[in-house]
Design an enzyme around this catalytic site. Structure first.
Site, mmCIF file in Angstrom:
data_model
loop_
_atom_site.group_PDB
_atom_site.id
_atom_site.type_symbol
_atom_site.label_atom_id
_atom_site.label_comp_id
_atom_site.label_asym_id
_atom_site.label_seq_id
_atom_site.Cartn_x
_atom_site.Cartn_y
_atom_site.Cartn_z
ATOM 1 N N GLY A 191 0.784 -0.900 0.089
ATOM 2 C CA GLY A 191 0.404 -0.141 -0.055
ATOM 3 C C GLY A 191 1.098 1.478 -0.147
ATOM 4 O O GLY A 191 2.114 1.504 -0.438
ATOM 5 N N SER A 192 -0.599 1.992 0.577
ATOM 6 C CA SER A 192 1.437 3.632 0.892
ATOM 7 C C SER A 192 1.773 4.035 2.365
ATOM 8 O O SER A 192 1.469 3.192 3.256
ATOM 9 C CB SER A 192 -0.017 4.478 0.502
ATOM 10 O OG SER A 192 -0.967 4.440 2.021
ATOM 11 N N PRO A 193 2.868 4.894 1.966
ATOM 12 C CA PRO A 193 4.232 4.825 2.946
ATOM 13 C C PRO A 193 3.244 5.438 4.211
ATOM 14 O O PRO A 193 3.637 5.640 5.034
ATOM 15 C CB PRO A 193 4.772 5.994 1.868
ATOM 16 C CG PRO A 193 4.805 5.701 0.383
ATOM 17 C CD PRO A 193 3.581 5.415 0.217
ATOM 18 N N GLU A 213 5.612 -2.922 1.025
ATOM 19 C CA GLU A 213 5.760 -3.170 -0.450
ATOM 20 C C GLU A 213 4.898 -1.927 -0.837
ATOM 21 O O GLU A 213 3.616 -1.838 -0.928
ATOM 22 C CB GLU A 213 5.111 -4.307 -1.228
ATOM 23 C CG GLU A 213 5.534 -5.518 -0.652
ATOM 24 C CD GLU A 213 6.818 -5.482 -1.171
ATOM 25 O OE1 GLU A 213 7.041 -4.856 -2.973
ATOM 26 O OE2 GLU A 213 7.542 -6.962 -1.513
ATOM 27 N N CYS A 251 2.192 -0.208 -8.452
ATOM 28 C CA CYS A 251 2.697 0.530 -7.709
ATOM 29 C C CYS A 251 3.856 0.513 -9.019
ATOM 30 O O CYS A 251 5.228 1.239 -8.627
ATOM 31 C CB CYS A 251 2.715 -0.686 -7.008
ATOM 32 S SG CYS A 251 3.328 -2.509 -6.862
#
Lengths: 485, 492
Positions: A191-193, A213, A251
């Site tokens: 997912g997102s940071p 990831e 991504c």
């Protein structure tokens, strides 16, 4: 916060089942992999439908990027898992003779997989393959932003897999919070940071290792290619790498292109032609390009285009269709570098082209930004290849193509820096969900006296030689032929 | 054990977040110049480290005498010897480790070639511990340098002589544009942890490990946590008792008087065998350390009064009163505690709840030895687990059921020395591993590199999508040649 009964009960059951040791056997692992293959095989059409419902994904794209990938990974694990499980022998220095050393992969225990909405099948089942190959009990939390796929997985996984060891828990942010309150032996997050940071902080409370990831702005570098057909092919692969996977919501999709100024107009011409050939005059009608996942992301992308300087840089596309959540493949030429579209991951069908005087400047351009998950470079120049390979940093580098690294089981897949850490695919998935236990065997016969106190100079000298593995000096010393002081 | 224990020295200029950020910025510039990437730089720095230790062996021995009253031989074995070995293994292997690893590609990406290229992570932070202040500082630094990173080392303030010696020597011997030491306690460490690092390598306890990982989460920094735990020793009755007793002693008291992360923490044996084991341990302990171990030069002292008080409290617990069968003597003024054996302590006593990290060895008894594995597995996962037996079945059972960072059968601590084995914990005993090539890997990013050419571009990858494309793709991803041919001819 009140602890959800469902979540707590599920983890307790999984832990109890893991303790029975059943998930450790090779038979169990293989059976689960086979069950997963059956699941995918039997439910292919249901998956196509769910993916179409959530993202407007065409079945061919869905098969190429999700279902096919899962089948390939599961088959690969099925044929290799026994080999991966075998203990690896280690060489032990002669000094410790007789001794035997080995590294044994053991399951971590009960693990949690957070998947993402853009490849809701692949990003849930691919890590699952690693987790069960390594013999763990698993909870999958599919993304609630792809609701059809989430409920499909929740519905079919218990029907095929050992539900004592593999559970799907659906839900949104509140369920995530509940899950993060539990103790896990590993958390695998895609997912997102922003969310990754929350996940890792929660993991820290229990010292749980994490694999993150994430994504990042993956650049494509286009060098001067003298052969026109190469140039066309590069453009084709760029289109495939941008709009192909989930309409840029990937991504490892291309985020922006770096090209020399003098080549930009030629590139734009070819890109336009390829887009037209792939998606027709009216892409929204073509049905071969995915839509934007939801209104929130649709608005986020529209906002990127609203900046007047960015809007002025649009040279192709740019039309949006709110009703169908569709954004046309859009090309922008040199939007301002400090605009949001160039500072944040785009994650959508907008492609900025950034022009440089010399293509070598791309190295510095990339290095002055956070490390991306992938770098793509189209070039035949070996010096440039070397520079890209050794002077930039990214999860992966692909020369003269896009996305294909994802299909290569022998390559580790994962990020570095802001694009995440930890890796998976093929044996790397197995390793990600295993603890490599060092095992050393000795027997009780032979004893080296100088190991023990009371200490004296003889023992000191003996140990010095032993560390140097100087067996000859050791031998002399034992015979009293060598001086020490 | 933790950096909160020492007092801050207020006379010195404070190393605050601003200073820390300048330091990191400096190192980023050096790293950005690319000089740390070359093989030559890495080798020269590992050699400089080796020279540092060789030239200053006596100073190191003295610093450890001052911090821990460490017997010189123990210093030579565990700090200097192991460190040198580590340098040599690295110098020998580095060229090979740095080489890209070719991997096979499949028909799905044909024609192509692929390799995995190790690259440095960037600027890394090593926070080390007081119990082996040189080895636990320099061994990770070898890995960081070998992998081509710029590195900041924060030695433990609880071993002050060692910390200041490290700061001085690394300043003199190393390339200071890329390798730095920051001394200090909580404030300095917090200032460092606020910065963005590309990796944090922490050795210490679980409480601080959690703080480090939480700080790392803000910047998504990967961490290696080398922690400890209660490492058990299971002792069977069918063994050469003398050898086993000596090996237990050398792993427990011969390693910094029990203040080591892989020291045996407690023993499990059968009720029947326990008295024999206690007798053997007593006999050998007396041979090693004499009748009055408080006076022995061959035992380290307790590191400071905090830890002395902590250990004393474990012995004062009501639940273990009357359980001491050997030792128990203390000398607070010299911070010394004698090797102490406790028999049949209850499992809910203080001494059995936390890592002991000192010269106390409780012995638990069970009816049947197999029960000991349940005892171990009911607690958190330890860094090491030891078994003494000649029973093959039992060994197999032990290896299969006990989860720990490392297992060692019929000896203690020795696996630490073997550089071909990964050293690191699992669960509460930490995450990540190092030693030998594993150290290089811990500080490297393995970058996947795929080379393709401009030929061999199948139209099936691209839209507009058709059913034929789907069929062909299925065959391709399946990887079977026959399937591909069938699909091409439209037979499937």
């Amino acid at each position: 916060m009140e602890i959800s009964w469902e979540v707590e009960e599920a983890t307790r059951e999984l832990r109890k089942y893991f303790k029975t040791g059943r998930t450790k056997s090779v038979t169990w692992r293989k059976n689960q992999l086979r069950a997963l293959l059956d699941l995918v095989h039997d439910n292919e059409n249901a998956m196509f439908e769910a993916l179409h419902q959530d993202l407007g994904k065409h079945p061919v794209e869905a098969y190429r990027d999700e279902i096919g990938g899962v089948e390939k990974s599961a088959n690969n694990s099925l044929s290799c898992v026994e080999k991966w499980m075998a203990p690896k022998k280690s060489n032990i220095p002669l000094l410790f003779f007789p001794a035997k050393g080995e590294v044994l992969s053991e399951p971590l225990g009960v693990v949690l997989i957070f998947s993402s909405w853009n490849f809701p099948i692949m990003l849930a089942l691919d890590p699952l393959i690693g987790a069960i190959s390594a013999g763990n009990a698993v909870v999958i939390k599919p993304s609630e932003q792809a609701p059809a796929c989430s409920s499909l997985l929740a519905n079919i996984i218990p029907r095929y897999m050992d539900s004592n060891a593999v559970k799907v828990i659906e839900g949104g942010a509140d369920i995530c919070e509940q899950l993060l309150l539990q103790k896990w032996d590993k958390i695998f997050f895609t997912g997102s940071p922003r969310v990754a940071s929350i996940v890792m902080s929660a993991a820290a409370k229990n010292l749980t290792p994490v694999t993150l990831e994430l994504g990042g702005k993956c650049p494509a570098i286009l060098d001067h290619l003298s052969n026109p057909s190469d140039f066309k092919l590069a453009a084709k692969r760029i289109v495939g790498g941008k709009w192909g996977p989930c309409s840029g919501q990937a991504c490892i999709g291309i985020d922006y292109v770096l090209v020399e100024e003098k080549l930009s107009s030629a590139l734009i011409e070819v890109l336009k032609k390829v887009i037209k050939r792939f998606y027709g005059d009216n892409p929204v009608e073509s049905k071969v390009i995915s839509r934007i996942v939801n209104k929130q992301h649709f608005e986020r992308l529209c906002n990127l285009l609203k900046d007047p300087l960015v809007a002025a840089s649009i040279i192709h596309g740019g039309s949006v269709d709110e009703e169908n959540l569709f954004i046309e493949p859009t090309i922008l030429l040199d939007p301002p570098l400090d605009s949001q579209i160039m500072t944040e991951e785009i994650f959508g069908p907008l492609l900025p082209i950034i022009t440089l005087n010399k293509i070598q400047e791309s190295i510095e351009f990339i290095n002055s930004r956070p490390k991306p998950l992938a770098i793509y470079a189209f070039t035949k120049d070996d010096t440039l290849k070397q520079k890209i390979q050794f002077e930039t940093s990214s999860g992966s580098v692909v020369f003269n193509d896009t996305l294909v690294q994802f299909l290569c089981d022998t390559l580790p897949f994962g990020g570095v820096g802001l694009s995440g850490f930890g890796r998976y695919h093929g044996k790397y998935s197995f390793d990600t969900f295993s603890h490599e236990k060092a095992v050393m065997h000795r027997n009780l016969y032979l004893e080296i006296e100088p190991r023990y106190p009371p200490w004296n100079k003889f023992k000191l000298e003996f140990i010095r030689q032993a560390y140097r593995l100087n067996y000859f000096a050791l031998f002399l010393q034992m015979l009293g032929l060598k001086k020490y002081n | 054990m933790s950096f909160e224990e020492s007092n801050n020295n207020n006379n010195k200029k404070v190393f605050d977040a601003e200073e820390a950020s300048l330091l990191v910025k400096d190192l980023r510039v050096s790293f950005g110049s690319g000089k740390t990437r070359s093989y030559e730089w890495r080798v020269s720095q590992v050699k400089a480290l080796l020279k540092l230790v060789v030239d200053n062996e006596q100073l190191i021995i003295d610093a450890l005498r001052s911090d821990l009253a460490r017997p010189p031989l123990e210093t030579v074995v565990y700090e200097i010897g192991m460190f040198k070995n580590s340098c040599e293994v690295t110098l020998k292997g580095l060229k090979q480790w740095m080489k890209p690893e070719k991997v096979k590609t499949s028909i799905r990406t044909f024609p192509s070639s692929a390799e995995i290229v190790p690259e440095p992570l960037g600027v890394v932070l090593v926070i080390s511990a007081w119990n082996y202040p040189f080895l636990l500082s320099l061994d990770p630094v070898i890995g960081a340098i070998a992998a081509g990173n710029a590195v900041v080392l924060k030695p433990s303030e609880i071993a002050p002589a060692s910390s200041s010696l490290l700061a001085k020597l690394l300043g003199e011997y190393m390339d200071n544009s890329c390798v730095r030491v920051v001394e200090g306690a909580v404030d300095e460490t917090s200032a460092l942890l606020q910065q963005k690092w590309d990796k944090i390598f922490y050795t210490g306890n679980g409480r601080v490990g959690r703080i480090v990982m939480t700080a790392a989460a803000k910047h998504l920094t990967p961490v290696v946590l080398e922690l400890g735990g209660k490492s058990p020793v299971v002792v069977d009755s069918n063994i050469n008792l003398e050898v086993a007793a000596r090996r237990i002693i050398s792993g427990k008291w011969g390693c910094n008087n029990g203040q080591a992360c892989i020291s045996p923490d407690y023993v499990i044996t059968t009720k029947e065998f326990a008295p024999k084991l206690v007798d053997a341990l007593k006999t050998e302990l007396e041979k090693f350390y004499g009748k009055n171990p408080l006076e022995s030069e061959d035992l380290s002292r307790i590191v400071n009064s905090n830890h002395f008080a902590r250990l004393t409290k474990l012995l004062d617990d009501d639940k273990v009163s009357g359980k001491i069968v050997y030792g128990g003597e203390k000398d607070e003024s010299k911070l010394r505690i004698a090797p102490t054996l406790l028999l049949d302590v209850p499992r809910d006593s203080l001494i059995m709840s936390d890592e002991i990290f000192g010269p106390l060895l409780p012995i638990l008894t069970v009816e049947k030895l197999e029960e000991s594995f349940d005892v171990i597995n009911s607690g958190t996962k330890p860094l090491a687990a030891y078994l003494f037996t000649t029973n093959k079945k039992l060994t197999e059972h032990f290896v299969a059921t006990v989860s720990a960072g490392g297992l060692l059968v019929n000896d203690t601590v020795l696996h630490l020395v073997v550089h071909t084995l990964p050293f690191g914990g699992v669960g509460e005993s930490g995450t990540g591993a190092y030693h030998g090539k594993f150290s290089f890997d811990a500080f490297s990013h393995k970058k996947a590199v795929l080379y393709r050419s401009f030929i061999g571009d199948g139209a099936i990858r691209y839209p507009p999508y058709t059913n034929t494309k789907l069929r062909l793709m299925k065959a391709l991803i399946g990887g079977g040649i026959l399937g591909i041919i069938r699909a091409l001819f439209g037979w499937s």
